[in-house]
Design a protein around this motif. Structure first.
Motif, PDB file in Angstrom:
ATOM      1  N   LEU A  87       0.971  -1.186   0.045  1.00  0.00           N
ATOM      2  CA  LEU A  87       0.075  -0.034   0.051  1.00  0.00           C
ATOM      3  C   LEU A  87       1.042   1.233   0.046  1.00  0.00           C
ATOM      4  O   LEU A  87       2.101   1.295   0.462  1.00  0.00           O
ATOM      5  CB  LEU A  87      -0.933   0.182   1.029  1.00  0.00           C
ATOM      6  CG  LEU A  87      -2.281  -0.980   1.131  1.00  0.00           C
ATOM      7  CD1 LEU A  87      -1.669  -2.224   1.231  1.00  0.00           C
ATOM      8  CD2 LEU A  87      -3.332  -0.382   1.963  1.00  0.00           C
ATOM      9  N   PRO A  88       0.275   2.379  -0.445  1.00  0.00           N
ATOM     10  CA  PRO A  88       1.058   3.600  -0.572  1.00  0.00           C
ATOM     11  C   PRO A  88       1.486   4.105   0.617  1.00  0.00           C
ATOM     12  O   PRO A  88       0.711   4.324   1.530  1.00  0.00           O
ATOM     13  CB  PRO A  88       0.422   4.249  -1.863  1.00  0.00           C
ATOM     14  CG  PRO A  88      -0.831   3.877  -1.573  1.00  0.00           C
ATOM     15  CD  PRO A  88      -0.814   2.256  -1.113  1.00  0.00           C
ATOM     16  N   LEU A  89       2.368   5.100   0.881  1.00  0.00           N
ATOM     17  CA  LEU A  89       2.816   5.749   2.008  1.00  0.00           C
ATOM     18  C   LEU A  89       1.649   6.686   2.420  1.00  0.00           C
ATOM     19  O   LEU A  89       1.372   6.843   3.682  1.00  0.00           O
ATOM     20  CB  LEU A  89       3.984   6.585   1.754  1.00  0.00           C
ATOM     21  CG  LEU A  89       4.461   7.386   2.885  1.00  0.00           C
ATOM     22  CD1 LEU A  89       5.114   6.194   4.153  1.00  0.00           C
ATOM     23  CD2 LEU A  89       5.754   8.291   2.635  1.00  0.00           C
ATOM     24  N   TRP A  90       0.909   7.372   1.516  1.00  0.00           N
ATOM     25  CA  TRP A  90      -0.198   8.268   1.790  1.00  0.00           C
ATOM     26  C   TRP A  90      -1.245   7.447   2.546  1.00  0.00           C
ATOM     27  O   TRP A  90      -2.092   8.062   3.305  1.00  0.00           O
ATOM     28  CB  TRP A  90      -0.680   8.964   0.646  1.00  0.00           C
ATOM     29  CG  TRP A  90      -1.303   8.209  -0.375  1.00  0.00           C
ATOM     30  CD1 TRP A  90      -0.631   7.889  -1.395  1.00  0.00           C
ATOM     31  CD2 TRP A  90      -2.623   7.761  -0.461  1.00  0.00           C
ATOM     32  NE1 TRP A  90      -1.635   7.093  -2.209  1.00  0.00           N
ATOM     33  CE2 TRP A  90      -2.853   7.291  -1.716  1.00  0.00           C
ATOM     34  CE3 TRP A  90      -4.033   7.946   0.490  1.00  0.00           C
ATOM     35  CZ2 TRP A  90      -4.050   6.681  -2.200  1.00  0.00           C
ATOM     36  CZ3 TRP A  90      -5.072   7.778  -0.047  1.00  0.00           C
ATOM     37  CH2 TRP A  90      -5.114   7.087  -1.291  1.00  0.00           C
ATOM     38  N   ILE A  91      -1.594   6.066   2.531  1.00  0.00           N
ATOM     39  CA  ILE A  91      -2.349   5.316   3.171  1.00  0.00           C
ATOM     40  C   ILE A  91      -1.743   4.775   4.447  1.00  0.00           C
ATOM     41  O   ILE A  91      -2.336   4.978   5.546  1.00  0.00           O
ATOM     42  CB  ILE A  91      -2.964   4.144   2.527  1.00  0.00           C
ATOM     43  CG1 ILE A  91      -3.451   4.634   1.319  1.00  0.00           C
ATOM     44  CG2 ILE A  91      -3.695   3.420   3.253  1.00  0.00           C
ATOM     45  CD1 ILE A  91      -4.203   3.689   0.210  1.00  0.00           C
ATOM     46  N   ARG A  92      -0.533   4.358   4.342  1.00  0.00           N
ATOM     47  CA  ARG A  92       0.326   3.869   5.496  1.00  0.00           C
ATOM     48  C   ARG A  92       0.301   4.951   6.699  1.00  0.00           C
ATOM     49  O   ARG A  92       0.474   4.454   7.870  1.00  0.00           O
ATOM     50  CB  ARG A  92       1.421   3.111   5.291  1.00  0.00           C
ATOM     51  CG  ARG A  92       1.267   2.034   4.226  1.00  0.00           C
ATOM     52  CD  ARG A  92       2.365   1.240   3.901  1.00  0.00           C
ATOM     53  NE  ARG A  92       3.597   1.875   3.255  1.00  0.00           N
ATOM     54  CZ  ARG A  92       4.607   2.479   3.705  1.00  0.00           C
ATOM     55  NH1 ARG A  92       4.842   2.183   4.977  1.00  0.00           N
ATOM     56  NH2 ARG A  92       5.453   3.216   3.009  1.00  0.00           N
ATOM     57  N   VAL A 127      10.202   5.020   8.989  1.00  0.00           N
ATOM     58  CA  VAL A 127       9.112   4.768   7.906  1.00  0.00           C
ATOM     59  C   VAL A 127       9.460   5.512   6.587  1.00  0.00           C
ATOM     60  O   VAL A 127       9.396   5.132   5.507  1.00  0.00           O
ATOM     61  CB  VAL A 127       7.864   4.930   8.294  1.00  0.00           C
ATOM     62  CG1 VAL A 127       6.689   4.893   7.413  1.00  0.00           C
ATOM     63  CG2 VAL A 127       7.482   3.775   9.480  1.00  0.00           C
ATOM     64  N   TRP A 128       9.683   6.902   7.045  1.00  0.00           N
ATOM     65  CA  TRP A 128       9.661   7.993   5.847  1.00  0.00           C
ATOM     66  C   TRP A 128      10.952   7.808   4.891  1.00  0.00           C
ATOM     67  O   TRP A 128      11.030   7.534   3.803  1.00  0.00           O
ATOM     68  CB  TRP A 128       9.619   9.417   6.220  1.00  0.00           C
ATOM     69  CG  TRP A 128       9.956  10.461   5.244  1.00  0.00           C
ATOM     70  CD1 TRP A 128      11.099  10.992   5.061  1.00  0.00           C
ATOM     71  CD2 TRP A 128       8.873  10.961   4.376  1.00  0.00           C
ATOM     72  NE1 TRP A 128      10.895  11.838   3.832  1.00  0.00           N
ATOM     73  CE2 TRP A 128       9.622  11.682   3.502  1.00  0.00           C
ATOM     74  CE3 TRP A 128       7.599  10.701   4.275  1.00  0.00           C
ATOM     75  CZ2 TRP A 128       8.888  12.448   2.484  1.00  0.00           C
ATOM     76  CZ3 TRP A 128       7.003  11.199   3.182  1.00  0.00           C
ATOM     77  CH2 TRP A 128       7.551  12.086   2.494  1.00  0.00           C
ATOM     78  N   MET A 134      12.804   0.188   0.833  1.00  0.00           N
ATOM     79  CA  MET A 134      12.255  -1.135   1.419  1.00  0.00           C
ATOM     80  C   MET A 134      11.113  -1.544   0.371  1.00  0.00           C
ATOM     81  O   MET A 134      10.877  -2.785   0.419  1.00  0.00           O
ATOM     82  CB  MET A 134      11.234  -0.674   2.811  1.00  0.00           C
ATOM     83  CG  MET A 134      10.957  -2.220   3.422  1.00  0.00           C
ATOM     84  SD  MET A 134       9.847  -1.715   4.855  1.00  0.00           S
ATOM     85  CE  MET A 134      11.210  -1.687   6.163  1.00  0.00           C
ATOM     86  N   ARG A 135      10.709  -0.780  -0.315  1.00  0.00           N
ATOM     87  CA  ARG A 135       9.605  -1.403  -1.235  1.00  0.00           C
ATOM     88  C   ARG A 135      10.478  -2.176  -2.272  1.00  0.00           C
ATOM     89  O   ARG A 135       9.989  -3.138  -2.729  1.00  0.00           O
ATOM     90  CB  ARG A 135       8.758  -0.136  -1.938  1.00  0.00           C
ATOM     91  CG  ARG A 135       7.802  -0.681  -2.877  1.00  0.00           C
ATOM     92  CD  ARG A 135       6.903   0.338  -3.546  1.00  0.00           C
ATOM     93  NE  ARG A 135       5.754  -0.338  -4.226  1.00  0.00           N
ATOM     94  CZ  ARG A 135       5.944  -1.081  -5.399  1.00  0.00           C
ATOM     95  NH1 ARG A 135       7.463  -1.007  -6.097  1.00  0.00           N
ATOM     96  NH2 ARG A 135       5.178  -1.740  -6.243  1.00  0.00           N
ATOM     97  N   ARG A 136      11.651  -1.374  -2.826  1.00  0.00           N
ATOM     98  CA  ARG A 136      12.335  -2.253  -3.647  1.00  0.00           C
ATOM     99  C   ARG A 136      12.678  -3.630  -3.205  1.00  0.00           C
ATOM    100  O   ARG A 136      12.922  -4.515  -3.984  1.00  0.00           O
ATOM    101  CB  ARG A 136      13.805  -1.379  -4.129  1.00  0.00           C
ATOM    102  CG  ARG A 136      13.433  -0.238  -5.168  1.00  0.00           C
ATOM    103  CD  ARG A 136      14.633   0.574  -5.529  1.00  0.00           C
ATOM    104  NE  ARG A 136      15.632   1.081  -4.527  1.00  0.00           N
ATOM    105  CZ  ARG A 136      15.544   2.251  -4.163  1.00  0.00           C
ATOM    106  NH1 ARG A 136      14.585   3.110  -4.374  1.00  0.00           N
ATOM    107  NH2 ARG A 136      16.188   2.426  -3.058  1.00  0.00           N
TER     108      ARG A 136
END
Length: 181
Positions: A87-92, A127-128, A134-136
Motif C-alpha cells: 500500500l502507498p505511503l499516503w495510506i500507511r 518509515v519515511w 524497503m519497497r524495492r
C-alpha cells in the motif's frame, strides 16, 4: 494453505490481515513484533530473534506477519503462501498515526505485554526514510518466490477485502485443504 508469510511496510495492515485470516482459517497467528520486542520495549538480540523465528518456522501451521528479513529465506522455504501488502505511503502513514492514537498507553494485541503504545518519532522517521528502499527490497523478494507457492500482491484495501472474501468462500467450500475446526 498451512503456512502463510505476510510481508509489507509498516502500516500496510499486516497484523490486521493476519488476525482476520486466522479467524477465517483457524491457523495460529504469529506477529514479528512479539519476536522483535521483549516486555518493556526491550529489543531482543539478533540471535534471539533468529531462534524465535526458527521455532515458529518449524511449526506445522502458521500465519506469520512481519519482517526480520534475515530469516525470510527460511520462512519462505516453509511457507506455501506469500502475501505482499503493498500500500502507498499516503495510506500507511495515517494508519500508523491512528494506530498510535487508538492504542495510546495500552499494549496492542500484536505486541508482547508491557509495551504500551507511544509516539516514537524515530520510528516515523525510519518509515519515511525507507519508503522507497524497503519497497524495492520487498519487490525483489517477491520476485524470488519459487514456482508452486501461492503468491498474492495486494495493493489496496479493496484488494485485501476481495482476497478475504475469496478466502472465506474457499474455506466454506473446503478448498484450502484445512480441516474444519
Amino acid at each position: 494453505m498451512r503456512r502463510v508469510m505476510i510481508i509489507g511496510q509498516p502500516g500496510s495492515g499486516k497484523s490486521t490481515l493476519a488476525r482476520r485470516m486466522g479467524a477465517i482459517t483457524h491457523l495460529p497467528v504469529e506477529h514479528i513484533d512479539r519476536v522483535h520486542w521483549a516486555p518493556g520495549w526491550t529489543e531482543r538480540t539478533r540471535d534471539e530473534k533468529d531462534r524465535l523465528c526458527a521455532e515458529i518456522h518449524a511449526k506445522p501451521e502458521w500465519i506469520f506477519e512481519g519482517g526480520h528479513s534475515s530469516t525470510w529465506s527460511e520462512r519462505l522455504a516453509r511457507a506455501d503462501t506469500v502475501i505482499w501488502l503493498d500500500l502507498p505511503l499516503w495510506i500507511r502513514l495515517p494508519r500508523l498515526l491512528w494506530r498510535t492514537l487508538r492504542h495510546w498507553g495500552r499494549t496492542r494485541p500484536d505486541l508482547p505485554p508491557g509495551c504500551p503504545e507511544r509516539f516514537d518519532r524515530e520510528f516515523f522517521r525510519w518509515v519515511w526514510r525507507t519508503r522507497a528502499s524497503m519497497r524495492r527490497r520487498l519487490n525483489w523478494f517477491y520476485d524470488q518466490i519459487p514456482e508452486g507457492k501461492n503468491r498474492h500482491h495486494l495493493r489496496s484495501g479493496r484488494e485485501v477485502e476481495a482476497y478475504l472474501r475469496a478466502l472465506t468462500a474457499a474455506m466454506a467450500r473446503g478448498d484450502l485443504g484445512l480441516p474444519h475446526r
